[in-house]
Design a protein around this motif. Structure first.
Motif, mmCIF file in Angstrom:
data_model
loop_
_atom_site.group_PDB
_atom_site.id
_atom_site.type_symbol
_atom_site.label_atom_id
_atom_site.label_comp_id
_atom_site.label_asym_id
_atom_site.label_seq_id
_atom_site.Cartn_x
_atom_site.Cartn_y
_atom_site.Cartn_z
ATOM 1 N N ARG A 201 0.830 -1.212 0.000
ATOM 2 C CA ARG A 201 0.000 0.000 0.000
ATOM 3 C C ARG A 201 0.863 1.261 0.000
ATOM 4 O O ARG A 201 0.500 2.276 -0.601
ATOM 5 C CB ARG A 201 -0.951 -0.013 1.200
ATOM 6 N N ALA A 233 -1.964 5.740 1.698
ATOM 7 C CA ALA A 233 -1.720 4.347 2.058
ATOM 8 C C ALA A 233 -2.312 3.942 3.401
ATOM 9 O O ALA A 233 -2.570 2.758 3.639
ATOM 10 C CB ALA A 233 -0.212 4.084 2.076
ATOM 11 N N TYR A 246 -6.558 -2.341 -1.832
ATOM 12 C CA TYR A 246 -6.911 -0.962 -2.160
ATOM 13 C C TYR A 246 -7.627 -0.225 -1.043
ATOM 14 O O TYR A 246 -8.659 -0.688 -0.544
ATOM 15 C CB TYR A 246 -7.816 -0.916 -3.385
#
Length: 507
Positions: A201, A233, A246
């Motif tokens: 991420r 992130a 995600y």
């Protein structure tokens, strides 16, 4: 002297509005498209009527019209391209309603340029819009405007274009849209790199941080806010996980009100219309290609068709990647950008930037029409930096279709064809929908929706055939494995439930 039948872009236009801001009009799809086309006509700076010269107009299919059985909430014109043409006083002899797919407008640049080079057209338009943000805002307030129109006339409906996208096995197991399907590909890349969820991420955040800066400066952006990599992130209540890996801020933003239009003419017609040569942008190459379905790709993380499209476009243009001054790689999610960076050795902070608009999560994912905005920006860049080259990579489906365009003010001879459709690969992995007893996991996602969370995986059965299924998250060892982010290579025991789904547990 540029040959009369040489296709050139003579005008581009964008239009946008944000709900609740000063001047907001709650425009319909057709109205937004009309505003963008009017802006493109004005951009031509012609001495004579460009609208009267348009012989071909293609309207890019809006998301709300992109699936069988899906109807626009407030109706739509019976002839969408005709409705857009009417708004600028054009009467094209050929009108087209496109298929679905984010590669479509880039592909149509090549198709219409080839038609102009062959003498089959003199002035063609590609135009599209999305009004999803307005539609949602009106629906939330109980508004019911009538966006239908009786336009009449004939047009070419090219259909939905969903062949190769309807992977029913994945759909049946809860991977029913772009987010979980891209997440499965993304996690396959993460597995190849040997990275954990948090580290990966952070990679996505580092990739997209420069995008937010460009979006923040773009007046057409849906979310013009510069953000740090850490902010993108970090998982928070506001930036929740939508599908591993995600976060919400790093997926395409479909709630936009945006439109864009591109006008292509023959050099002869451009001269006849009095379009200044300073407005002309040459089309040096366009390529398009179709990828294997996600569940049959030998490497779930890879998208070799998109690489082939970009490489062939560079070949046709006689350029290397380091000779391209401006780049826009389709960025609905990180992995289409990562794939190009991985192959061409492009750093995430390349001084050229990897987007011209700000990217789909931040500028906005204007449905099937996003890359028209990227082309508009590419035209603006090369006009102001004469002799430079811009590359736009346009993606459709789940990395299913790709089209690449290369643009410059330097002349491009169309004595030989500069538009190519590349051959689809035929090396797909054998798949099975028959019952099986065990599976080895290749990739997965945990998809979060209003109805709950599903862990969807792709793997291989005992016969090494590609299969799909769900992980049983009610089984503690299985849940821990998947939520820990490292189920790759694990073997699951499989049972089939009454709905025909393959349910896997750690053996």
């Amino acid at each position: 002297m540029v040959a009369d039948n040489t296709p050139v872009i003579i005008g581009v236009g964008q239009y946008s509005e944000r709900v609740g801001e000063p001047g907001y009009e709650a425009l319909s799809y057709a109205d937004l498209s009309g505003r963008a086309l009017a802006a493109a006509i004005a951009d031509c700076s012609a001495d004579r009527s460009v609208a009267a010269a348009i012989d071909t107009l293609a309207s890019i299919r809006a998301f709300e019209m992109s699936r069988p059985g899906k109807e626009p909430p407030f109706g739509a014109p019976d002839n969408v391209p005709g409705a857009v043409a009417k708004r600028v006083g054009a009467s094209p002899r050929r009108m087209i309603l496109s298929t679905s797919g984010g590669q479509t407008n880039q592909q149509y640049v090549g198709e219409f340029a080839a038609a102009i080079a062959a003498g089959e057209s003199e002035c063609a338009v590609i135009v599209g819009s999305e009004a999803i943000s307005t539609a949602l805002a009106l629906a939330a307030k109980g508004g019911k405007p009538d966006w239908s129109e009786d336009v009449g006339g004939e047009f070419e409906d090219r259909g939905f274009g969903v062949d190769g996208l309807m992977e029913m096995g994945l759909f049946a197991h809860g991977a029913t849209g772009a987010i979980p399907l891209y997440a499965i590909a993304e996690n396959a890349r993460r597995a190849k790199l040997g990275k954990g969820l948090e580290e990966y991420r952070r990679d996505i955040g580092e990739l997209f941080k420069p995008f937010t800066k460009i979006a923040a400066a773009n007046p057409h952006s849906a979310a013009p806010v510069e953000r740090s990599a850490q902010e993108l992130a970090t998982v928070t209540e506001r930036n929740r996980i939508v599908a591993e890996p995600y976060t919400r801020m790093t997926v395409a933003r479909d709630q936009v009100n945006q439109a864009a239009a591109i006008i292509i003419a023959s050099a002869g017609k451009a001269r006849d219309l009095g379009v200044p040569k300073g407005k002309w942008v040459h089309i040096h190459a366009v390529t398009s290609v179709t990828e294997l379905e996600l569940s049959e790709r030998p490497d779930i993380a890879a998208n070799p068709a998109s690489i082939a499209s970009v490489e062939r476009a560079l070949d046709l243009a006689g350029r290397h990647m380091d000779q391209i001054g401006y780049l826009d790689f389709y960025s609905c999610f990180a992995i289409p950008v990562f794939n190009q960076c991985d192959h061409f050795g492009i750093a995430y902070d390349d001084p050229r930037g990897l987007t011209l608009t700000g990217g789909l999560p931040f500028f906005g994912g204007a449905g099937n029409n996003y890359s028209a905005h990227a082309i508009c920006e590419a035209v603006a860049r090369v006009r102001s930096d004469r002799g430079s080259f811009a590359l736009v990579g346009a993606n459709g489906g789940w990395m299913s279709k790709y089209a690449t365009g290369i643009y410059s003010t330097d002349p491009a001879s169309w004595a030989s064809m500069r538009f190519e459709t590349l051959q689809k690969q035929d090396n797909g992995i054998a798949r099975s929908d028959q019952p099986f007893e065990s599976a080895r996991i290749e990739s997965y996602t945990i998809n979060h929706s209003k109805s709950g969370s599903d862990a969807v995986w792709i793997g291989r059965n005992e016969a090494n055939e590609r299969v799909v299924g769900n992980a049983d998250l009610s089984h503690e060892p299985t849940r821990s494995l998947f939520e820990g982010g490292q189920p790759f290579g694990a073997t699951l025991s499989i049972t089939r439930d009454t709905r025909g789904r393959n349910i896997g547990r750690v053996a």
